[in-house]
Structures are given as C-alpha cells and as structure tokens.
Design a protein around this motif. Sequence first.
Motif, PDB file in Angstrom:
ATOM      1  N   VAL A  51      11.750  79.889   1.057  1.00  0.00           N
ATOM      2  CA  VAL A  51      12.419  79.216   0.205  1.00  0.00           C
ATOM      3  C   VAL A  51      13.425  80.290  -0.548  1.00  0.00           C
ATOM      4  N   ALA A  52      12.701  81.250  -1.025  1.00  0.00           N
ATOM      5  CA  ALA A  52      13.664  82.353  -1.656  1.00  0.00           C
ATOM      6  C   ALA A  52      14.962  82.626  -0.671  1.00  0.00           C
ATOM      7  N   PRO A  53      14.511  83.323   0.291  1.00  0.00           N
ATOM      8  CA  PRO A  53      15.910  83.762   1.176  1.00  0.00           C
ATOM      9  C   PRO A  53      16.703  82.538   1.503  1.00  0.00           C
ATOM     10  N   ALA A  54      16.199  81.362   1.747  1.00  0.00           N
ATOM     11  CA  ALA A  54      17.383  80.254   1.855  1.00  0.00           C
ATOM     12  C   ALA A  54      17.981  79.938   0.692  1.00  0.00           C
ATOM     13  N   LEU A  55      17.454  80.278  -0.360  1.00  0.00           N
ATOM     14  CA  LEU A  55      18.357  79.799  -1.741  1.00  0.00           C
ATOM     15  C   LEU A  55      19.161  81.174  -1.675  1.00  0.00           C
ATOM     16  N   ALA A  56      18.791  82.214  -1.490  1.00  0.00           N
ATOM     17  CA  ALA A  56      19.735  83.380  -1.550  1.00  0.00           C
ATOM     18  C   ALA A  56      20.910  83.175  -0.682  1.00  0.00           C
ATOM     19  N   ARG A  57      20.794  82.663   0.443  1.00  0.00           N
ATOM     20  CA  ARG A  57      21.759  82.389   1.426  1.00  0.00           C
ATOM     21  C   ARG A  57      22.502  81.433   0.613  1.00  0.00           C
ATOM     22  N   ALA A  58      22.067  80.384  -0.106  1.00  0.00           N
ATOM     23  CA  ALA A  58      23.091  79.466  -0.625  1.00  0.00           C
ATOM     24  C   ALA A  58      23.891  79.960  -1.983  1.00  0.00           C
ATOM     25  N   GLY A  59      23.545  81.109  -2.319  1.00  0.00           N
ATOM     26  CA  GLY A  59      24.120  81.661  -3.301  1.00  0.00           C
ATOM     27  C   GLY A  59      23.330  82.163  -4.622  1.00  0.00           C
ATOM     28  N   LEU A  68       3.839  89.619 -11.240  1.00  0.00           N
ATOM     29  CA  LEU A  68       4.457  90.822 -10.814  1.00  0.00           C
ATOM     30  C   LEU A  68       4.291  90.673  -9.312  1.00  0.00           C
ATOM     31  N   ALA A  69       2.951  90.472  -8.949  1.00  0.00           N
ATOM     32  CA  ALA A  69       2.682  90.550  -7.312  1.00  0.00           C
ATOM     33  C   ALA A  69       3.432  89.594  -6.514  1.00  0.00           C
ATOM     34  N   GLU A  70       3.843  88.405  -7.289  1.00  0.00           N
ATOM     35  CA  GLU A  70       4.614  87.386  -6.507  1.00  0.00           C
ATOM     36  C   GLU A  70       6.200  88.117  -6.444  1.00  0.00           C
ATOM     37  N   ALA A  71       6.504  88.707  -7.466  1.00  0.00           N
ATOM     38  CA  ALA A  71       7.937  89.484  -7.221  1.00  0.00           C
ATOM     39  C   ALA A  71       7.823  90.457  -6.255  1.00  0.00           C
ATOM     40  N   LEU A  72       6.833  91.072  -5.978  1.00  0.00           N
ATOM     41  CA  LEU A  72       6.732  92.342  -5.089  1.00  0.00           C
ATOM     42  C   LEU A  72       6.706  91.773  -3.621  1.00  0.00           C
ATOM     43  N   ALA A  73       6.369  90.505  -3.513  1.00  0.00           N
ATOM     44  CA  ALA A  73       5.985  89.971  -2.288  1.00  0.00           C
ATOM     45  C   ALA A  73       7.340  89.517  -1.580  1.00  0.00           C
ATOM     46  N   ILE A  74       8.149  88.931  -2.512  1.00  0.00           N
ATOM     47  CA  ILE A  74       9.349  88.247  -2.027  1.00  0.00           C
ATOM     48  C   ILE A  74      10.666  89.523  -2.038  1.00  0.00           C
ATOM     49  N   GLN A  75      10.542  90.454  -2.905  1.00  0.00           N
ATOM     50  CA  GLN A  75      11.751  91.418  -3.150  1.00  0.00           C
ATOM     51  C   GLN A  75      12.139  91.920  -1.740  1.00  0.00           C
ATOM     52  N   PRO A  76      11.361  92.278  -0.793  1.00  0.00           N
ATOM     53  CA  PRO A  76      11.921  92.806   0.504  1.00  0.00           C
ATOM     54  C   PRO A  76      12.799  91.681   1.362  1.00  0.00           C
ATOM     55  N   LEU A  77      12.571  90.490   0.920  1.00  0.00           N
ATOM     56  CA  LEU A  77      13.090  89.490   1.721  1.00  0.00           C
ATOM     57  C   LEU A  77      14.396  88.903   1.071  1.00  0.00           C
ATOM     58  N   LEU A  78      14.833  89.768  -0.055  1.00  0.00           N
ATOM     59  CA  LEU A  78      16.023  89.111  -0.535  1.00  0.00           C
ATOM     60  C   LEU A  78      17.140  90.218  -0.677  1.00  0.00           C
ATOM     61  N   PRO A  79      18.354  89.716  -0.399  1.00  0.00           N
ATOM     62  CA  PRO A  79      19.322  90.818  -0.834  1.00  0.00           C
ATOM     63  C   PRO A  79      19.333  91.824  -1.887  1.00  0.00           C
ATOM     64  N   GLU A  80      19.753  92.973  -1.832  1.00  0.00           N
ATOM     65  CA  GLU A  80      19.688  93.778  -2.964  1.00  0.00           C
ATOM     66  C   GLU A  80      20.248  93.364  -4.312  1.00  0.00           C
ATOM     67  N   ASP A  81      21.244  92.571  -4.395  1.00  0.00           N
ATOM     68  CA  ASP A  81      21.806  92.189  -5.627  1.00  0.00           C
ATOM     69  C   ASP A  81      21.162  90.990  -6.274  1.00  0.00           C
TER      70      ASP A  81
END
Length: 377
Positions: A51-59, A68-81
């Motif tokens: 879900v998070a990468p799809a939303l990132a692609r949508a802007g 914090l563990a939830e953030a760490l898990a998806i951080q590598p899947l998201l663009p750096e910005d």
Amino acid sequence: MGGADTAAGGRLVVDLAAICENYGLIAKRVSPARVAAVVKANAYGLGADRVAPALARAGCRDFFVAHLAEALAIQPLLPEDCTLYVLNGLMPGAEWLCARTGIIPVLNSIEQATRWLETARSAGHALPAVLQFDSGMSRLGVCQEEARQLASDPLFLAHVPLALVMSHLACADTPGHSANAAQFEAFDALAALFPSVPRSLLNSAGTFLSSGSRGDVARAGIALYGGAPNDAPVNPMQPVVRLDAQVIQVRTVAAGDHVGYGHSFKAERDSRIATIAVGYADGWPRVLGNRGAAWFNGVRLPIAGRVSMDSITLDVSALPEGTLGLGDWVELIGPNQTIDQVAADAGTISYEILTNLGARYERSYLDARRSIRSEAA
Ligand SMILES: *Cc1c(COP(=O)(O)O)cnc(C)c1O
C-alpha cells in the motif's frame, strides 16, 4: 482463476488503484493542504509493503505509523524524499535508531521533547520532530502549559525544528458534535504558539467536516481503504477490499436438526447448509454467529449457528438446489456486503474488520490496470 487459489480457504483482493483513487479524492477535498497516508497496523491490515509504495507512486510523500518498527519496515520500500512519522512517540531507548534513520517522532509529552532535544545536542545537529497537542481527546499530546513552555524555549526551537504541529479529533465522524468546534478552537490557539510551523489536525472524517480550518496536512487512514468516513447515507470512497470464502461442503438438514457448536441454530424446515472455509481464526468476527451473512449471485445467505475457528455454516436454502457446490466461492466482503455493513452487523467499526483480516487468506493486489469493479463484472 489459477490453482493457487484453491490452496487457501479465503481469497482476499486489495485494489491498490482504488486506494490511490481515494487518496486523490481526499487530496482534492483538502487542497491546497496535502494528504499524509496513515499506514499503521500494516496499512489497516491490507499490507503496508504494497500500500505505501503504491501511494508513493500516486504522489504521497508523508506516511504515519504507530510504532517505530512499522516505519523501519517500510522505509526501504519508499523513495528517499518520503517522510515517516511515528504517532506513538519517542520511546526510551529508541532515540538513536530514530535519529540515525531520519524517522520523525511525534513528541507527545515534555519528557519526550526533552529526550529528543538531548539527542539532537549530543548528535551535534538539529533533529526534526512533530509536536502533538492534546486539544481535548486526553489520549496523547502536550497540554497548553507545556506547549507554552516549549514555544518559549530557545534551545528546543533551535535544535528541534518542527515539521508539523498536530492534534487529533475525537468526534469527527459525528459532524454535529460540539467537541469538533471546541477542538478546532483549542488547536488553533495552540498552533498559534508556533506561527511558522505547518498544521495537521484532520483524520479521514475530519476532511468531511464543513467547518473548521483544513490546516496544511490531513492524515487519512480509513477513507483510503474504502471505509465510510462518517455515517452519511452515501460513502463517497471507492471500495478497496474483496473477500471470498470457499465452499467445503453442502448438505441437507431436516426440520428440527441443529447446526454447529452449542446447537445454537435449529432448522425450522428442511434446509441446505453450506460450510465455508473461513472462521474466527481468519478474523471473521465470532459475534456474527446467527447474525451475519455471505452472498452468492446477489442472494443473501445467513450464517446458521456459531462461527467456528476454521469454518462458518450458511443457510443456503434460498438458492436453487445445486447452485452452490464444493469449491465454489461466496462473497464475504464485496459489492453486496461492504466492510461497513459487516462492521455494523458485528457491532464494531470498519477499522476493526480490516485490521483483523487474517493471515491465511491468499492475498492478491490489483494495480491501476485491473480493479475490483472490473473483476466483479
Ligand atoms: C489512526 C489515526 C489517524 C487516521 O484516522 P482515520 O480515521 O483512519 O482517518 C490520524 N491521526 C491519528 C493521530 C491516528 O491515530
């Protein structure tokens, strides 16, 4: 459908395109404010890694989680910005991990603010944060006195640049509730202590309130996932989830026969009972025994008897004999039965239905080219 779907008793389809469409709908509502996606609890059970990468692609560039563990898990899947924020705050011992990864804590107390300030000073550089005010929910956040104290602390302001000031609405799903106006007013007064900092107050329901300021960042959760943001008669959001369960047996019972644990269902007449391969271990609420239903070909099939761990028995007598058989699929969530209807039957909210969706389902994701609506047709 291929062979893999016969290995699981339930088939869960998540429409990522519909989530992105809902994101766009909320973005239009709050414009020029931007929308942050709340993807805590594994994106409300739907899979934060998809879900998070799809939303990132949508802007989308801002993502809120609880831990914090939830953030760490998806951080590598998201663009750096992209920026990740931890709603539950800065836990003791998590300071360096948080600082090193650039994940932004929501500071919910003076104690957390002080520890983050100390971390920034030892790091030798500024560390951004979000500051949460308690504007009347009494759950998390600093009170007015504490907000004043931080606003007049030059050391804090220098070392902890605030990405946002935020608060949370307790009654936004009830537009007429007097608490809404009171919280808007309290938030505006507190936010004024930090004049140049962007503001974030609205959740999904908040974006549908007609009064009160929009702020700069809305935090949308349930509306992205297709849940009704309030109890208005029409839900403006696109449905996101489709759940089907497989029939593992169809049998006839005679008038007077009982069905399931505790014999809580007694057939009034000769009936056909279908057993389906989803139960409370899959997060289907046990309270729906003798209350909820499944659907097939537009026909409502009431649950007969209790919900078991791995199965549910349905009274399918309303269907012509032979319509439903071993290996067929019935709808639990879809065009005939929304997450809000399931929740209402179960005496709960759509959030709980989604976050309980089980781990045994065969999960698949639809992207922009395929949608639940076109699949259903
Ligand atoms: C969960 C949560 C949200 C999202 O709420 P929805 O009702 O799902 O839109 C927003 N802000 C905070 C602080 C939350 O805890």
